[in-house]
Enzyme design. Structure first.
Site: not given
Ligand code: B3K
Ligand code: ZN
Length: 877
Positions: A127, A267-271, A304, A307, A326
């Site tokens: 992203e 911070g982080a990613m919601e894959n 996350e 999401h 978001e």
């Protein structure tokens, strides 16, 4: 991507994709220097697009080795590689299987977007537009596909190989290699693709969903980090249970993986099914993490995870709709945290955060609507406006229609839009249809930038017992949006009688009386509300719980004092105390500018004493009430900011309160000393926060010994760091020895070492700029690591306004030097650091000129990344 003529993308130009991709079959042959990616895309023309539209796939920095269409090699004349890295296919069929083979170099990828290596392991970040750095693809969120991913790599280098979805087989490959396959049954946009591979170890647990499905939970970390994952795992399980209970939303795969990496842009990613996290939001132990870190982990893990439904199952049609996922997901994580701890304290913290970051953004050159109209680099729009203000707008709708209708609206939103890429209108219309309340006006909150200012005027007529409240709103113009219209503003309110009790409320024309809090809706530029049968002259308590993201201005000081003591709403109590202090401080700053001596308002000392007297019931709230308004909040209220003056007044006041209330502060400090084992529950956190707030006053008043004693005896990071940051402001030997001891103890722990850098960058010392330059050259400093870069450069520029704005311009020069050095390495982080230079319009002319000079110096650099170009040029103009 480097470019000299960046293109502006406009929301109004949206067109559906020419081709859809039903399935994607990816095969990775992993190698740090030369990874081979084979992709098979089942393409077909989109019935909703022009049937002669070209077939163009996004790509960036890919070395194309071969392309086939339906099995036949495509000759070079049918392949057009664009200057931007894209690939177009001449004479495209209406449907077909396109196979490409490309080579990429993960170890050379310092931008940390696409596939990259960190500590010898492989990670991805896609992203917003990173997937095009892995393979050729229509890299836009409205192309949703089902993915199968096969990963092959050296068994020793990569014993663990993960991707989205559920595992689907594994086996031996030639040499010392092996393969695994992952199948994700859910269609998803390319930005949710993820791959993680390397020498990782997992902390394992499980969760049974309410329909009885067993989900395997795994957190993947470097060897040795396993003991620090318990809190993250616990937060994950609580998030999963909460989403079922509050929104009826269950997890939808057999396995949920989280991988932690220390080189990560955010911070982080919601894959889907494979969240990738900055280690900062996973790893925690009492010795190494502060209470704030602890809470940050809970929030980000929840965010996350949430999401999965708001973002992944229902995604965004285009990046202008970013706040659809978001804002809504921040709202959901805020509600989760409020349910896990103290709702009032959580609200206060969130509002503090909004005011510190979003209000200035909304008043500066980067002001943009929650749903922007245009962008050059979408990475620049992961902003406090899209996230925090976006969450406030969702909260406005929640407040307007009520929690039950909101829940119905969420059910409807998901039922209508599952597995689709949709728009903010789709969200608002689901809320409108579920509630039966017209929400058209609320779209204005998404499309209009700027923070509305609200003022109130009231009148009580004792003869008729009528009380009239007149509310007015006005939004200052913002860049490119000069005309503003009134927005619907829900104002939660109460009326207080002369003794502070709540008065019953009945609006003219209503049959029933309401007591407690009620919400009135201000829709026009000016509107009057008449309350009847009001027994005594009331004092209105407005914007309870901060019911709208506005600035309520002009409440007189005597009213603020009364509300700070008597209001039943904890937010208004806190807010009134802060506004009172702010108004006193602004007056002191003005006096200081006139060269007058600084006086002291006894009411501030009284407020500290009163707060401490009632601290036992809610120490966390008392801690919030005890902290003086921040420097940014004060600057935001001045026509021309005076960062040095603000800082001096705030310190002066802190020292003065510390002296005048020394005895009571010290008594509370001692009484709050916990001797038992370290605990991380809300009450213990609140007690530590309050004790450290007392310490801050005492140390600023001169009690360095107390700070030193706390530092030496601390058994947890919260107390250690609170004391160290106070020592860092001082000049003596105690400071040097504490910083050295801290460095010696923690030099092997990146996350703690980041704190060591930040504390020095934010210190209140005359020589701080020299220190920051020296730290930049320190062997432990690494510009390539985003956490480290932020811990020094970001902490200084955003967290130390008095020195960043040093009259010499040295602070600005340091920031520009750092941005220029970082841009070729990681343009995304470089662009994000520019922000503070954009505040030049709020500074004096001399400072403004120095700031503009540095922005121009950045813009003069050839081949600037388009993100840095966009930020610097918007900041300058
Ligand atoms: N969606 C990601 C942010 C991606 C940022 C890309 N530049 C994390 C989050 O908001 O949950
Ligand atoms: Zn998010």
């Amino acid at each position: 991507m480097k470019t000299d003529t960046p293109i502006t993308i406009r929301r109004a130009d949206y067109a559906p994709p020419a081709y859809l991709v039903d399935t994607v079959d990816l095969a990775f042959d992993l190698d740090p220097a030369a990874t081979i990616v084979r992709a098979k895309l089942a393409l077909r023309r989109n019935p909703k697009a022009a049937q002669d539209a070209p077939l163009r796939l996004d790509g960036e920095g890919l070395v194309l080795r071969e392309a086939r269409l339906d099995g036949a090699v495509l000759p070079p004349e049918r392949l057009q590689l664009g200057a931007d890295g894209s690939l177009a296919i001449a004479d495209p069929p209406s449907a077909g299987l396109l196979e490409t083979m490309v080579r990429i170099a993960p170890e050379a990828n310092t931008a940390l977007s696409g596939l990259y290596t960190s500590g010898g392991n492989f990670y991805t970040q896609c992203e917003a537009e990173g997937f095009r750095r892995i393979t050729f693809f229509p890299d836009r969120p409205d192309v949703m596909s089902r993915y199968t991913v096969t990963i092959t790599a050296d068994r020793t280098l990569c014993p663990v190989m993960l991707s989205n979805g559920n595992p689907h087989g594994s086996g031996h490959a030639e040499g010392n290699r092996h393969w695994v396959r992952w199948v994700d049954p859910h269609p998803k946009p390319s930005y949710l693709f993820a791959l993680v591979a390397g020498d990782l170890i997992d902390v394992h647990d499980h969760f049974t969903t309410r329909s009885g499905k067993l989900v395997s939970l795994n957190i993947w970390v470097r060897r040795g980090d396993e003991p620090r994952c318990a809190h993250a795992m616990d937060s994950l399980k609580r998030s999963m249970a909460w989403d079922e209970e509050v929104f009826g939303l269950e997890y939808d795969l057999d396995i949920f993986n989280i991988a932690a990496v220390s080189d990560f842009n955010m911070g982080a990613m919601e894959n889907k099914g494979l969240n990738v996290f900055n280690t900062k939001y996973v790893l925690a132990s009492p010795e190494s993490a502060t209470d704030g870190d602890w809470q940050g982990i809970e929030t980000v893990i929840a965010h996350e995870y949430f999401h999965n439904w708001t973002g992944n199952r229902v995604t965004c049609r285009d990046w202008f709709q970013l706040s659809l996922k978001e804002g809504l997901t921040v709202f959901r994580d805020q509600e989760f945290s409020a349910d896990m701890g103290s709702r009032a304290v959580k609200r206060i913290r969130d509002v503090r955060g909004l005011r510190a970051a979003q209000f200035p953004e909304d008043a500066g050159p980067m002001a943009h609507p929650v749903r922007p109209d245009s962008y050059i680099e979408i990475d620049n729009f992961y902003t406090p406006t899209v996230y925090q203000k976006g969450a406030e707008v969702v909260r406005l709708i929640h407040t307007r229609i009520g929690p039950a209708a909101f829940r119905k609206g969420m059910d409807l939103y998901i039922a209508r839009n599952d597995n689709q890429a949709v728009t903010i209108e789709d969200f608002v219309s689901a809320m409108q249809d579920a509630s039966g309340i017209n929400l058209d006006g609320f779209m204005g909150w998404y499309d209009q930038a700027g923070t509305p200012e609200v003022t109130a005027e009231d009148h009580y007529d004792s003869a008729t017992r009528r009380f009239t409240l007149t509310l007015r709103q006005r939004t200052p113009p913002t860049a490119g949006q000069l005309e503003k219209k009134p927005l619907p503003i829900p104002v939660a309110m109460g009326l207080l009688g002369p003794d502070g009790t709540e008065l019953p409320m009945r609006l003219e024309g209503e049959n029933t009386t309401q007591s407690g809090t009620r919400t009135i809706l201000l829709e026009g530029a000016e509107q009057s509300f008449t309350f009847v049968d009001v027994p005594a002259p009331p004092l209105p308590s407005l914007l309870r719980g901060f019911s709208a993201p506005v600035k309520l201005k002009g409440v007189p000081r005597d009213r603020l004092r009364f509300l700070a003591v008597h209001d039943s709403d904890p937010f208004v109590r806190w807010e009134s105390g802060q506004q009172y202090a702010a108004s006193v401080m602004l007056e002191m700053i003005a006096a200081q500018q006139r060269g007058e001596a600084l006086g002291f308002d006894e009411a501030l000392a009284e407020a500290v004493t009163n707060t401490l007297a009632m601290a036992e019931t809610d120490p966390a709230f008392a801690a919030e009430a005890l902290v003086l308004p921040g420097e940014g909040f004060l600057a935001d209220q001045m026509e021309v900011a005076d960062p040095v003056g603000i800082h001096l007044v705030r310190r002066h006041l802190r020292a003065e309160i510390g002296r005048r209330c020394g005895a009571v502060l010290r008594a509370n400090y001692d009484a709050l000393t916990d001797t038992g084992p370290y605990r991380i529950d809300g009450r213990s956190i609140g007690r530590r926060a309050l004790r450290n707030a007392c310490l801050a006053y005492l140390a600023t008043a001169g009690d360095t010994l107390l700070a030193k004693a706390q530092f030496d005896g601390a058994s947890n990071m919260t107390d250690s760091l609170a004391a160290l940051s106070l020592l860092a402001d001082t000049m003596g030997e105690a400071r040097e020895s504490a910083l050295a001891a801290f460095h010696a103890r923690w030099r092997g722990d990146d996350l703690v070492l980041d704190k060591w850098f930040s504390i020095q960058a934010m210190a209140a010392r005359e020589d701080v700029i020299e220190q920051v330059r020296a730290l930049y050259a320190h062997t432990d400093f690494d510009l390539r690591n985003p956490n480290r870069a932020r811990s020094l450069i970001g902490a200084f520029a955003s967290g130390n306004p008095a020195h960043f704005h040093d009259a010499s311009g040295e602070g600005y020069r340091f920031l520009a030097d750092a941005v220029i050095a970082l841009d070729p390495i990681n343009g995304s982080i470089a662009a994000r650091l520019i922000g503070p230079l954009g505040q030049w319009r709020r500074q004096s002319e001399t400072r403004g000129a120095l700031m503009r000079r540095e922005l121009q110096r950045i813009l003069d650099i050839p081949n600037l990344s388009k993100g840095t170009f966009e930020k610097a040029s918007k900041a300058l103009h």
